[in-house]
Write a protein that holds these residues in place. Sequence first.
Motif, PDB file in Angstrom:
ATOM      1  N   LEU A 110      14.384  29.341 -35.342  1.00 11.54           N
ATOM      2  CA  LEU A 110      14.255  29.102 -33.907  1.00 11.54           C
ATOM      3  C   LEU A 110      13.350  27.921 -33.629  1.00 11.54           C
ATOM      4  CD1 LEU A 110      15.012  30.623 -31.129  1.00 11.54           C
ATOM      5  CD2 LEU A 110      12.615  31.325 -31.161  1.00 11.54           C
ATOM      6  N   ASN A 111      13.797  27.004 -32.750  1.00  9.82           N
ATOM      7  CA  ASN A 111      12.947  25.959 -32.194  1.00  9.82           C
ATOM      8  C   ASN A 111      12.574  26.333 -30.768  1.00  9.82           C
ATOM      9  OD1 ASN A 111      13.042  24.341 -34.448  1.00  9.82           O
ATOM     10  ND2 ASN A 111      14.042  22.610 -33.454  1.00  9.82           N
ATOM     11  N   LEU A 112      11.296  26.187 -30.436  1.00  7.49           N
ATOM     12  CA  LEU A 112      10.846  26.438 -29.060  1.00  7.49           C
ATOM     13  C   LEU A 112       9.902  25.312 -28.661  1.00  7.49           C
ATOM     14  CD1 LEU A 112       9.830  29.799 -27.471  1.00  7.49           C
ATOM     15  CD2 LEU A 112       8.501  27.739 -27.025  1.00  7.49           C
ATOM     16  N   MET A 113      10.284  24.579 -27.619  1.00  6.97           N
ATOM     17  CA  MET A 113       9.462  23.475 -27.109  1.00  6.97           C
ATOM     18  C   MET A 113       9.028  23.796 -25.686  1.00  6.97           C
ATOM     19  SD  MET A 113      10.412  19.419 -26.697  1.00  6.97           S
ATOM     20  CE  MET A 113      11.511  19.730 -25.296  1.00  6.97           C
ATOM     21  N   THR A 114       7.729  23.714 -25.459  1.00  9.63           N
ATOM     22  CA  THR A 114       7.169  23.944 -24.128  1.00  9.63           C
ATOM     23  C   THR A 114       6.897  22.601 -23.476  1.00  9.63           C
ATOM     24  OG1 THR A 114       6.154  26.026 -24.826  1.00  9.63           O
ATOM     25  CG2 THR A 114       5.255  24.985 -22.852  1.00  9.63           C
ATOM     26  N   ALA A 115       7.521  22.353 -22.339  1.00  9.78           N
ATOM     27  CA  ALA A 115       7.383  21.056 -21.675  1.00  9.78           C
ATOM     28  C   ALA A 115       6.054  20.929 -20.947  1.00  9.78           C
ATOM     29  CB  ALA A 115       8.532  20.841 -20.696  1.00  9.78           C
ATOM     30  N   GLY A 116       5.610  22.012 -20.303  1.00  6.43           N
ATOM     31  CA  GLY A 116       4.424  21.900 -19.472  1.00  6.43           C
ATOM     32  C   GLY A 116       4.614  20.813 -18.426  1.00  6.43           C
ATOM     33  N   ASP A 117       3.618  19.928 -18.292  1.00  6.96           N
ATOM     34  CA  ASP A 117       3.690  18.875 -17.273  1.00  6.96           C
ATOM     35  C   ASP A 117       4.549  17.692 -17.695  1.00  6.96           C
ATOM     36  OD1 ASP A 117       2.787  18.125 -14.637  1.00  6.96           O
ATOM     37  OD2 ASP A 117       1.619  16.548 -15.597  1.00  6.96           O
ATOM     38  N   ALA A 151       2.093  20.074 -23.332  1.00  3.99           N
ATOM     39  CA  ALA A 151       3.331  20.307 -24.067  1.00  3.99           C
ATOM     40  C   ALA A 151       3.000  20.878 -25.447  1.00  3.99           C
ATOM     41  CB  ALA A 151       4.109  19.004 -24.193  1.00  3.99           C
ATOM     42  N   ALA A 152       4.002  21.573 -26.038  1.00  4.78           N
ATOM     43  CA  ALA A 152       3.799  22.163 -27.362  1.00  4.78           C
ATOM     44  C   ALA A 152       5.151  22.374 -28.024  1.00  4.78           C
ATOM     45  CB  ALA A 152       3.051  23.488 -27.249  1.00  4.78           C
ATOM     46  N   PHE A 153       5.117  22.477 -29.352  1.00  8.01           N
ATOM     47  CA  PHE A 153       6.345  22.730 -30.109  1.00  8.01           C
ATOM     48  C   PHE A 153       6.055  23.749 -31.199  1.00  8.01           C
ATOM     49  CE2 PHE A 153       9.014  21.985 -33.838  1.00  8.01           C
ATOM     50  CZ  PHE A 153      10.276  22.153 -33.286  1.00  8.01           C
ATOM     51  N   GLU A 154       6.996  24.656 -31.428  1.00 10.87           N
ATOM     52  CA  GLU A 154       6.863  25.609 -32.525  1.00 10.87           C
ATOM     53  C   GLU A 154       8.224  25.859 -33.160  1.00 10.87           C
ATOM     54  OE1 GLU A 154       6.458  29.890 -30.458  1.00 10.87           O
ATOM     55  OE2 GLU A 154       5.118  28.367 -29.583  1.00 10.87           O
ATOM     56  N   HIS A 155       8.198  26.123 -34.465  1.00  5.33           N
ATOM     57  CA  HIS A 155       9.410  26.417 -35.229  1.00  5.33           C
ATOM     58  C   HIS A 155       9.177  27.707 -35.991  1.00  5.33           C
ATOM     59  CE1 HIS A 155      12.980  25.715 -37.721  1.00  5.33           C
ATOM     60  NE2 HIS A 155      12.240  26.029 -38.774  1.00  5.33           N
ATOM     61  N   HIS A 156      10.130  28.624 -35.887  1.00  3.08           N
ATOM     62  CA  HIS A 156       9.993  29.917 -36.549  1.00  3.08           C
ATOM     63  C   HIS A 156      11.115  30.069 -37.572  1.00  3.08           C
ATOM     64  CE1 HIS A 156       6.826  31.150 -33.808  1.00  3.08           C
ATOM     65  NE2 HIS A 156       7.533  30.597 -32.841  1.00  3.08           N
ATOM     66  N   ALA A 157      10.722  30.017 -38.856  1.00  4.47           N
ATOM     67  CA  ALA A 157      11.702  30.107 -39.937  1.00  4.47           C
ATOM     68  C   ALA A 157      12.146  31.542 -40.184  1.00  4.47           C
ATOM     69  CB  ALA A 157      11.110  29.529 -41.221  1.00  4.47           C
ATOM     70  N   GLU A 158      11.350  32.516 -39.727  1.00  7.37           N
ATOM     71  CA  GLU A 158      11.710  33.915 -39.884  1.00  7.37           C
ATOM     72  C   GLU A 158      11.519  34.641 -38.558  1.00  7.37           C
ATOM     73  OE1 GLU A 158       9.592  35.737 -43.062  1.00  7.37           O
ATOM     74  OE2 GLU A 158      10.347  34.349 -44.583  1.00  7.37           O
ATOM     75  N   LEU A 159      12.485  35.466 -38.214  1.00  4.27           N
ATOM     76  CA  LEU A 159      12.427  36.252 -36.988  1.00  4.27           C
ATOM     77  C   LEU A 159      12.696  37.715 -37.330  1.00  4.27           C
ATOM     78  CD1 LEU A 159      14.451  33.890 -34.634  1.00  4.27           C
ATOM     79  CD2 LEU A 159      11.997  34.335 -34.508  1.00  4.27           C
ATOM     80  N   PRO A 160      12.150  38.632 -36.540  1.00  2.96           N
ATOM     81  CA  PRO A 160      12.348  40.049 -36.842  1.00  2.96           C
ATOM     82  C   PRO A 160      13.742  40.535 -36.471  1.00  2.96           C
ATOM     83  CG  PRO A 160      11.075  39.792 -34.834  1.00  2.96           C
ATOM     84  CD  PRO A 160      11.250  38.419 -35.396  1.00  2.96           C
ATOM     85  N   HIS A 161      14.162  41.595 -37.162  1.00  7.77           N
ATOM     86  CA  HIS A 161      15.471  42.194 -36.928  1.00  7.77           C
ATOM     87  C   HIS A 161      15.297  43.661 -36.533  1.00  7.77           C
ATOM     88  CE1 HIS A 161      17.557  38.726 -38.720  1.00  7.77           C
ATOM     89  NE2 HIS A 161      16.535  38.707 -39.566  1.00  7.77           N
ATOM     90  N   ALA A 162      16.250  44.133 -35.774  1.00 11.17           N
ATOM     91  CA  ALA A 162      16.276  45.544 -35.393  1.00 11.17           C
ATOM     92  C   ALA A 162      17.670  46.093 -35.656  1.00 11.17           C
ATOM     93  CB  ALA A 162      15.918  45.715 -33.914  1.00 11.17           C
ATOM     94  N   ASP A 163      17.733  47.298 -36.198  1.00 11.50           N
ATOM     95  CA  ASP A 163      19.023  47.935 -36.452  1.00 11.50           C
ATOM     96  C   ASP A 163      19.587  48.507 -35.160  1.00 11.50           C
ATOM     97  OD1 ASP A 163      18.981  47.395 -39.175  1.00 11.50           O
ATOM     98  OD2 ASP A 163      17.847  49.230 -39.613  1.00 11.50           O
ATOM     99  N   LEU A 164      20.898  48.437 -35.054  1.00 13.08           N
ATOM    100  CA  LEU A 164      21.597  49.088 -33.950  1.00 13.08           C
ATOM    101  C   LEU A 164      22.130  50.431 -34.445  1.00 13.08           C
ATOM    102  CD1 LEU A 164      23.430  45.925 -32.570  1.00 13.08           C
ATOM    103  CD2 LEU A 164      21.283  46.940 -31.786  1.00 13.08           C
ATOM    104  N   ASP A 165      23.046  51.053 -33.704  1.00 10.19           N
ATOM    105  CA  ASP A 165      23.631  52.303 -34.153  1.00 10.19           C
ATOM    106  C   ASP A 165      24.144  52.142 -35.588  1.00 10.19           C
ATOM    107  OD1 ASP A 165      23.111  53.125 -31.612  1.00 10.19           O
ATOM    108  OD2 ASP A 165      25.180  53.012 -30.911  1.00 10.19           O
ATOM    109  N   ALA A 166      24.110  53.212 -36.355  1.00  9.86           N
ATOM    110  CA  ALA A 166      24.482  53.158 -37.768  1.00  9.86           C
ATOM    111  C   ALA A 166      25.818  52.440 -37.955  1.00  9.86           C
ATOM    112  CB  ALA A 166      24.570  54.567 -38.338  1.00  9.86           C
ATOM    113  N   GLY A 167      25.757  51.315 -38.718  1.00  9.57           N
ATOM    114  CA  GLY A 167      26.974  50.578 -39.010  1.00  9.57           C
ATOM    115  C   GLY A 167      27.483  49.694 -37.902  1.00  9.57           C
TER     116      GLY A 167
END
Length: 317
Positions: A110-117, A151-167
Amino acid sequence: MSGPVSTVDAPPDLADTGHPEAPCVEIGDSREATVGRIRVRRALPRRGRRTVGAWCFADHMGPADVTEDSGLDIGPHPHIGLQTVTWVTDGQVLHRDSLGSEQVIKPGRLNLMTAGDGVSHAEEATGHYRGTLEGIQLWVALPEATRHGPAAFEHHAELPHADLDAGAGAATVLVGEFSGATSPARHDTPLVGVDLDLRASATVPLRTDFEYALVVLKGAVAVHGRPLHPGRLGYLGEGRDELRLEVREPTRAILLGGEPFPEPIVMWWNFVARTRAEIDAAHASWAAQDDRFGRVRSALPRIPVAAPHWQRAEGER
């Protein structure tokens, strides 16, 4: 895929912004547009529905064929008052910005850039990737407390996962918290963004104080018997504690939610503001090439833009 918003998408004033609704299934068409050299389906904003929580923009790009030297090809352009959230489901994109960031984004990151002013950036071919490109770019309207900040920039190489209903599939949490999993990405208002990879029907948990919408990237789902296909925005209202998604084929969808945004916004080109005067000032800075938006080290040409239509109309009087 980084804008721009036109008056077709949303009038640049405070009218017709849409209000949170009780639980509903409100389905509207996306608008096809070309950004850079890539076809996009713009699901948000649209007339009558400018925001879902603080989410104020959703462009589903591609799928499109790209090469090492020709991809999105979006030259340096400015932003104020928003965050860009870029999620690639296939392929690669190179992000460069006026903060000096240079980051290739790949699927699952994920890329996330904050523009601010004020910030500027470009979205380019990587110089090495050839193949299919597909993904979504989202904008988040910043609240009064942070929209004039740095302004700011961040990059997230790993993100969390959540399971849905079985299968039934899995959920990747892009921003916010979902089903006990919390993304490390910054968010300045209560909101959530989730990539749903669905293989079978599933029930997903929701917050009753959030309003929600669903953007299908591929496949199809149904909500209360109402089918939702790529190219449509399904607005779901607020007040639900869960959502049943009926799935008959493998589906990839983005769930967006958040507390209804309390501040009316004005959107024009790549700017999110509160007044036309703020947009006028940002446009003047970009046209003058002053220091507000910095410089991007990009071989692509800087993107110019004509004055807002209200300035042109006043000049014709």
